[in-house]
Design a protein around this motif. Structure first.
Motif, short mmCIF file in Angstrom:
data_model
loop_
_atom_site.label_atom_id
_atom_site.label_comp_id
_atom_site.label_asym_id
_atom_site.label_seq_id
_atom_site.Cartn_x
_atom_site.Cartn_y
_atom_site.Cartn_z
N ALA A 71 -7.02 95.25 67.51
CA ALA A 71 -7.74 95.68 68.71
C ALA A 71 -7.31 97.08 69.14
CB ALA A 71 -7.50 94.68 69.85
N GLY A 123 -3.17 90.66 66.03
CA GLY A 123 -3.87 91.16 67.22
C GLY A 123 -3.77 92.66 67.39
N ASP A 124 -3.03 93.34 66.51
CA ASP A 124 -2.89 94.80 66.60
C ASP A 124 -4.19 95.52 66.25
OD1 ASP A 124 -0.24 94.32 67.16
OD2 ASP A 124 0.38 94.54 65.07
N TYR A 142 -4.48 89.43 62.14
CA TYR A 142 -3.84 88.19 62.57
C TYR A 142 -2.88 88.40 63.73
CZ TYR A 142 -5.63 86.00 58.30
OH TYR A 142 -6.44 85.50 57.31
N GLY A 193 -12.60 87.97 69.75
CA GLY A 193 -11.21 88.34 69.98
C GLY A 193 -11.01 89.29 71.13
#
Length: 257
Positions: free
Chosen positions: A89, A86-87, A84, A256
């Motif tokens: 990635a 974005g870490d 959630y 994403g």
């Protein structure tokens, strides 16, 4: 270095790093431990009142308390939170399997749970005057390892639903509710009438929590059968986790970045 050796080193490094990190949040960890000990203690109070004089109940729930602390999983916070935020990635581009970092965190949290929860386990055990056979404890160790692995794979898979939905916490919460109801916390499996006892023994939820406690309490006649059921569910859970992981990564990279 072999692949197995390299994996072990990476897992050890992840475990050590997470252990140090969570030590700085030890007040929060103590809060988590307090939350985890509530349900086994409630079960102990309820069932000792319902069946007074049965020492097996006290032994079972005190051991269940220890098992709960050594198998608890928080991937709905660590893994789902990473997705959630974005870490996730960043995790995908690191030169090692992503699962190792979350597994290391899982092991570190379990260790801190056991360390901070040990005084509670000892105090309750002394007050309840329990007696545990050393042979039963040794027999419970393989069941504990299998339960810990199964619960991690189960929670990890549910947490991966964060790739598709904003309700991953709810999915994991539902899984935890099933573990509570069918895993041996709400009621010891040995107290259930047939055929519910037989059905409960082959469900994955009992294998995640109640099985090691029953073995340690000396309530299991065929320990090898318990191991076999747990190993079967663990193999199936790992397979499902791998399949869900592959689909989740494809979707994450497509939508994403």
């Amino acid at each position: 270095m072999t692949t197995v050796g390299r994996t072990a080193v990476l897992l050890g490094m992840g475990f050590w790093r997470s252990s140090v990190e969570w030590w700085s949040f030890r007040s929060f960890v103590i809060t988590l431990v307090a939350g985890q000990v509530v349900t086994p203690l409630l079960g102990l109070f309820v069932w000792t009142a319902a069946v007074p004089g049965d020492s097996g109940i006290s032994t079972y729930y005190v051991v269940l308390l220890a098992v709960q602390l050594m198998t608890v999983s928080y991937e709905h916070h660590t893994l789902a939170g990473s997705i959630y935020a974005g870490d996730f990635a960043d995790e995908l581009v690191k030169p090692r399997p992503v699962v190792l970092d979350f597994l290391g965190t899982n092991l570190a949290l379990r260790c801190w749970h056991l360390i901070f929860g040990a005084p509670v386990i000892v105090a309750v055990g002394l007050l309840a005057n329990i007696s545990v056979d050393g042979t039963d404890l040794l027999l419970a160790l393989p069941a504990l390892v299998l339960a810990a692995g199964l619960r991690f794979a189960f929670t990890y898979t549910l947490a991966l639903t964060a790739v598709w939905t904003q309700r991953a916490h709810g999915a994991v919460g539902m899984g935890e509710a099933l573990i509570f109801l069918l895993g041996g916390t709400a009621a010891p499996l040995t107290f259930l009438p047939e055929p519910f006892r037989a059905v409960g023994a082959v469900l994955p939820f009992w294998s995640m929590l109640g099985a090691p406690a029953e073995v340690a309490a000396g309530n299991v006649e065929d320990v090898l059968e318990v191991y076999a059921v747990q190993a079967g569910w663990l193999a199936g859970a790992v397979l499902v986790a791998v399949l869900v992981w592959r689909r989740a990564v494809r979707r994450f990279t497509a939508f994403g970045g």
